[in-house]
Design a protein around this motif. Structure first.
Motif, PDB file in Angstrom:
ATOM      1  N   MET A  72       0.525  17.711 -20.368  1.00 43.39           N
ATOM      2  CA  MET A  72       1.865  17.508 -19.817  1.00 43.39           C
ATOM      3  C   MET A  72       2.802  18.652 -20.202  1.00 43.39           C
ATOM      4  N   LEU A  73       2.711  19.100 -21.451  1.00 48.29           N
ATOM      5  CA  LEU A  73       3.545  20.236 -21.866  1.00 48.29           C
ATOM      6  C   LEU A  73       3.166  21.509 -21.112  1.00 48.29           C
ATOM      7  N   GLY A  74       1.888  21.705 -20.855  1.00 43.45           N
ATOM      8  CA  GLY A  74       1.456  22.860 -20.076  1.00 43.45           C
ATOM      9  C   GLY A  74       2.013  22.826 -18.662  1.00 43.45           C
ATOM     10  N   ALA A  75       1.959  21.650 -18.046  1.00 44.64           N
ATOM     11  CA  ALA A  75       2.510  21.507 -16.696  1.00 44.64           C
ATOM     12  C   ALA A  75       4.019  21.738 -16.696  1.00 44.64           C
ATOM     13  N   ALA A  76       4.696  21.242 -17.740  1.00 44.67           N
ATOM     14  CA  ALA A  76       6.139  21.475 -17.842  1.00 44.67           C
ATOM     15  C   ALA A  76       6.431  22.966 -18.019  1.00 44.67           C
ATOM     16  N   GLY A  77       5.587  23.660 -18.749  1.00 45.18           N
ATOM     17  CA  GLY A  77       5.753  25.106 -18.921  1.00 45.18           C
ATOM     18  C   GLY A  77       5.604  25.859 -17.612  1.00 45.18           C
ATOM     19  N   VAL A  78       4.624  25.468 -16.812  1.00 44.34           N
ATOM     20  CA  VAL A  78       4.437  26.108 -15.504  1.00 44.34           C
ATOM     21  C   VAL A  78       5.651  25.848 -14.614  1.00 44.34           C
ATOM     22  N   ALA A  79       6.124  24.600 -14.602  1.00 38.46           N
ATOM     23  CA  ALA A  79       7.301  24.273 -13.789  1.00 38.46           C
ATOM     24  C   ALA A  79       8.522  25.051 -14.276  1.00 38.46           C
ATOM     25  N   GLY A  80       8.698  25.134 -15.594  1.00 39.97           N
ATOM     26  CA  GLY A  80       9.811  25.908 -16.150  1.00 39.97           C
ATOM     27  C   GLY A  80       9.713  27.380 -15.791  1.00 39.97           C
ATOM     28  N   HIS A  81       8.506  27.902 -15.768  1.00 40.60           N
ATOM     29  CA  HIS A  81       8.303  29.299 -15.380  1.00 40.60           C
ATOM     30  C   HIS A  81       8.768  29.529 -13.938  1.00 40.60           C
ATOM     31  N   PHE A  82       8.422  28.607 -13.053  1.00 38.51           N
ATOM     32  CA  PHE A  82       8.863  28.752 -11.666  1.00 38.51           C
ATOM     33  C   PHE A  82      10.389  28.665 -11.549  1.00 38.51           C
ATOM     34  N   VAL A  83      10.997  27.798 -12.345  1.00 39.56           N
ATOM     35  CA  VAL A  83      12.458  27.702 -12.327  1.00 39.56           C
ATOM     36  C   VAL A  83      13.056  29.048 -12.724  1.00 39.56           C
ATOM     37  N   LEU A  84      12.571  29.622 -13.828  1.00 39.74           N
ATOM     38  CA  LEU A  84      13.097  30.922 -14.272  1.00 39.74           C
ATOM     39  C   LEU A  84      12.815  32.027 -13.254  1.00 39.74           C
ATOM     40  N   LEU A  85      11.654  31.978 -12.653  1.00 37.01           N
ATOM     41  CA  LEU A  85      11.312  32.985 -11.650  1.00 37.01           C
ATOM     42  C   LEU A  85      12.295  32.938 -10.471  1.00 37.01           C
ATOM     43  N   PHE A  86      12.525  31.750  -9.946  1.00 36.06           N
ATOM     44  CA  PHE A  86      13.417  31.653  -8.792  1.00 36.06           C
ATOM     45  C   PHE A  86      14.875  31.899  -9.156  1.00 36.06           C
ATOM     46  N   LEU A  87      15.281  31.506 -10.368  1.00 39.01           N
ATOM     47  CA  LEU A  87      16.643  31.841 -10.805  1.00 39.01           C
ATOM     48  C   LEU A  87      16.802  33.358 -10.974  1.00 39.01           C
ATOM     49  N   SER A  88      15.750  34.001 -11.463  1.00 37.56           N
ATOM     50  CA  SER A  88      15.800  35.459 -11.604  1.00 37.56           C
ATOM     51  C   SER A  88      15.883  36.142 -10.245  1.00 37.56           C
ATOM     52  N   ILE A  89      15.115  35.637  -9.305  1.00 33.04           N
ATOM     53  CA  ILE A  89      15.165  36.201  -7.953  1.00 33.04           C
ATOM     54  C   ILE A  89      16.550  35.993  -7.348  1.00 33.04           C
ATOM     55  N   ALA A  90      17.125  34.802  -7.573  1.00 31.47           N
ATOM     56  CA  ALA A  90      18.469  34.537  -7.050  1.00 31.47           C
ATOM     57  C   ALA A  90      19.500  35.460  -7.693  1.00 31.47           C
ATOM     58  N   LEU A  91      19.387  35.683  -9.001  1.00 24.17           N
ATOM     59  CA  LEU A  91      20.298  36.595  -9.691  1.00 24.17           C
ATOM     60  C   LEU A  91      20.118  38.021  -9.166  1.00 24.17           C
ATOM     61  N   TRP A  92      18.878  38.441  -9.021  1.00 25.42           N
ATOM     62  CA  TRP A  92      18.587  39.777  -8.493  1.00 25.42           C
ATOM     63  C   TRP A  92      19.184  39.927  -7.097  1.00 25.42           C
ATOM     64  N   TRP A  93      19.004  38.943  -6.264  1.00 24.02           N
ATOM     65  CA  TRP A  93      19.498  38.996  -4.892  1.00 24.02           C
ATOM     66  C   TRP A  93      21.027  38.985  -4.864  1.00 24.02           C
ATOM     67  N   GLY A  94      21.614  38.109  -5.710  1.00 17.47           N
ATOM     68  CA  GLY A  94      23.081  38.026  -5.741  1.00 17.47           C
ATOM     69  C   GLY A  94      23.712  39.312  -6.259  1.00 17.47           C
ATOM     70  N   LEU A  95      23.155  39.905  -7.340  1.00 16.30           N
ATOM     71  CA  LEU A  95      23.683  41.179  -7.851  1.00 16.30           C
ATOM     72  C   LEU A  95      23.407  42.317  -6.871  1.00 16.30           C
ATOM     73  N   GLY A  96      22.311  42.183  -6.127  1.00 11.08           N
ATOM     74  CA  GLY A  96      21.953  43.220  -5.162  1.00 11.08           C
ATOM     75  C   GLY A  96      23.007  43.410  -4.092  1.00 11.08           C
ATOM     76  N   ASN A  97      23.727  42.373  -3.748  1.00 11.05           N
ATOM     77  CA  ASN A  97      24.803  42.475  -2.764  1.00 11.05           C
ATOM     78  C   ASN A  97      25.959  43.307  -3.307  1.00 11.05           C
ATOM     79  N   GLU A  98      26.142  43.332  -4.625  1.00 10.61           N
ATOM     80  CA  GLU A  98      27.266  44.044  -5.247  1.00 10.61           C
ATOM     81  C   GLU A  98      26.889  45.463  -5.689  1.00 10.61           C
ATOM     82  N   ILE A  99      25.714  45.624  -6.340  1.00 10.96           N
ATOM     83  CA  ILE A  99      25.379  46.937  -6.934  1.00 10.96           C
ATOM     84  C   ILE A  99      24.119  47.555  -6.345  1.00 10.96           C
ATOM     85  N   GLY A 100      23.492  46.937  -5.420  1.00 10.57           N
ATOM     86  CA  GLY A 100      22.261  47.457  -4.839  1.00 10.57           C
ATOM     87  C   GLY A 100      21.042  46.744  -5.430  1.00 10.57           C
ATOM     88  N   ARG A 101      19.988  46.652  -4.611  1.00 14.75           N
ATOM     89  CA  ARG A 101      18.798  45.898  -5.021  1.00 14.75           C
ATOM     90  C   ARG A 101      18.074  46.553  -6.205  1.00 14.75           C
TER      91      ARG A 101
END
Length: 151
Positions: A69-98
């Motif tokens: 269960m902890l392993g599955a939670a780790g994988v899910a948490g990894h995906f959360v961080l991955l998509f939040l990072s992509i969202a941050l990258w995309w959002g900052l990309g509009n202001e300072i470039g990709r």
């Protein structure tokens, strides 16, 4: 002890509630005493080992389920961080470039990784092993010799 007259044929019922085996039987030699002690000690050790095996098996099963269960939670948490990072990258990309926004996100993750590594290293240095178990295991030979007070 007297035999119960109401007992059915073929079986022996004792009127003494403690039964026939509770009275001390005379031992004929010291060798017999040591044989009994050795047999009882061996039985005790075997029973303790079986109990330990059963407890370890039960604990390992529960630990395995929890680890899964902890392993599955780790994988899910990894995906959360991955998509939040992509969202941050995309959002900052509009202001300072990709390209620059990707670099900013990567540096943020590098700082997080460095802090976690430093904390983990500090925690690992504080691990002492099993000092109490080691100390008590060293006392076993003295206890078997009857010198348990020599500590």
């Amino acid at each position: 002890m007297t035999q119960d007259p109401s007992a059915s044929t073929g079986s022996t019922a004792w009127s003494d509630p403690s039964g026939p085996d509770t009275q001390a039987r005379p031992l004929s030699s010291v060798g017999e005493i040591f044989a009994d002690i050795s047999r009882d000690f061996s039985l005790l050790i075997r029973q303790e080992m079986e109990l330990a095996k059963a407890e370890v098996r039960q604990s390992a099963t529960k630990a395995g389920k929890g680890a899964g269960m902890l392993g599955a939670a780790g994988v899910a948490g990894h995906f959360v961080l991955l998509f939040l990072s992509i969202a941050l990258w995309w959002g900052l990309g509009n202001e300072i470039g990709r390209g620059w926004s990707a670099l900013v996100v990567a540096v943020l993750w590098a700082v997080v990784a460095a802090v976690l590594a430093a904390i983990g290293r500090k925690e690992m240095k504080q691990v002492k092993g099993v000092p109490q178990t080691t100390a008590t295991a060293k006392e076993i030979p003295n206890a078997l010799k009857g010198n348990e007070d020599n500590r």
